[in-house]
Design a protein around this motif. Structure first.
Motif: not given
Ligand code: C2E
Ligand code: CA
Ligand code: CA
Ligand code: CA
Length: 277
Positions: A44, A256, A262-263
């Motif tokens: 991420q 983040q 997004r991851p």
């Protein structure tokens, strides 16, 4: 936890029994998954709030289960912890993160530091630092490009032990972040003693920024305090423009969250296209 109530025969509770069976089954599957390379890393991106430049990425483990599909850590990390499998799994994650860092260097791509989550039982391992050092040597990853994320509550459990361990990690050249900050109960005096580089403001504060006056005050105070101690501040779980703006105004360094990215297996695609032009 299961309710005890009138039924004192908790152990024979069919629901609990099911949990135990499930746990044993997952333990078996986890062992197999480790040898069968079913784990993957998602990354991420973490951005500078001011410039919106990519600063680093957090490594988040996923289990590519042959029948159940992609599983998130909520489904297996606790079981990995209670069965001790978190130890080999943790080393696997650290090594895989080192490999990723080296891959980019060898491909001549811009270096992106990676942050790796470290859990309670890993910290209790006697030779944790020696193993990290060995993995760094074997992979050739520069320690300065790796950061360990350790939760505030874990550090506070045994403050003196934590300080020693974190100092050793930093001697190797690794960076250290306090994760989920604000959920534990560390005092200013304790925070000052900690050999860390980064403070990550827990998502619960970010979530309520636009709703709750107190959470705004607390978040502003955490950021100001961290800066006094010369720490970088990362806010986690940014989901809205409003949250982003408030954090930017408070002087938060990085962030983040789903709003920003997004991851994903490879967050670099965009970055590398931009730099190769
Ligand atoms: P964490 O360290 O607090 O990681 C952040 C979690 O928040 C991740 O969940 C991430 O996907 C999620 N997240 C990121 N942005 C947002 C957002 O904007 N909104 C919301 N609602 N969530 C967001 P994930 O990947 O499911 O991981 C959960 C936890 O599992 C992590 O929490 C961490 O404690 C643990 N974990 C993940 N990977 C590892 C690992 O390799 N080793 C260890 N020991 N623990 C890990
Ligand atoms: Ca984390
Ligand atoms: Ca966190
Ligand atoms: Ca968290």
């Amino acid at each position: 936890a299961k309710k005890q109530g009138k039924n004192c025969y908790g152990f024979f509770d069919p629901v609990l029994q099911h949990d135990i069976n499930n746990m044993m089954q997952v333990e078996e599957e986890l062992r197999l998954a480790l040898s069968d390379r079913q784990f993957v890393l998602h990354l991420q991106p973490i951005f500078c709030l001011q410039s919106r430049a990519l600063k680093k990425c957090e490594v988040l483990i996923r289990w590519q289960h042959p029948e159940r599909g992609l599983l998130f850590p909520g489904h297996f990390i606790d079981i990995a912890e209670s069965t001790g499998l978190i130890i080999p799994l943790g080393y696997w994650v650290f090594r895989a993160a080192c490999d990723k860092v080296v891959e980019r260097i060898q491909a001549g791509l811009p270096a992106v530091p990676l942050t790796v989550n470290v859990s309670a039982n890993q910290l209790k391992e006697r030779d944790l630092v020696v193993q990290f050092e060995r993995i760094l040597q074997e992979t050739g990853a520069p320690a300065a490009l790796l950061e360990l994320e350790i939760t505030e509550s874990l550090i506070m459990e045994d403050m003196d032990q934590a300080v020693l361990l974190l100092e050793q990690c930093r001697k190797l050249g690794l960076k250290v972040a306090i994760d989920d900050f604000g959920t534990g109960y560390s005092s200013l005096a304790q925070l000052k003693k900690l050999p860390v580089d980064t403070l990550k403001v827990d998502r619960s504060f970010v979530q309520d920024l636009t709703l709750d006056h107190d959470d705004r005050q607390i978040t502003a105070a955490i950021i100001a305090m961290a800066h006094k101690l010369d720490l970088d501040v990362v806010a986690e779980g940014i989901e809205t423009e409003e949250q982003f703006e408030i954090l930017l105004n408070y002087g938060c360094d990085m962030g983040q969250g789903y709003l920003l990215g997004r991851p994903v297996p490879d967050p670099f695609v965009v970055l590398d296209q931009a730099t190769s032009r």
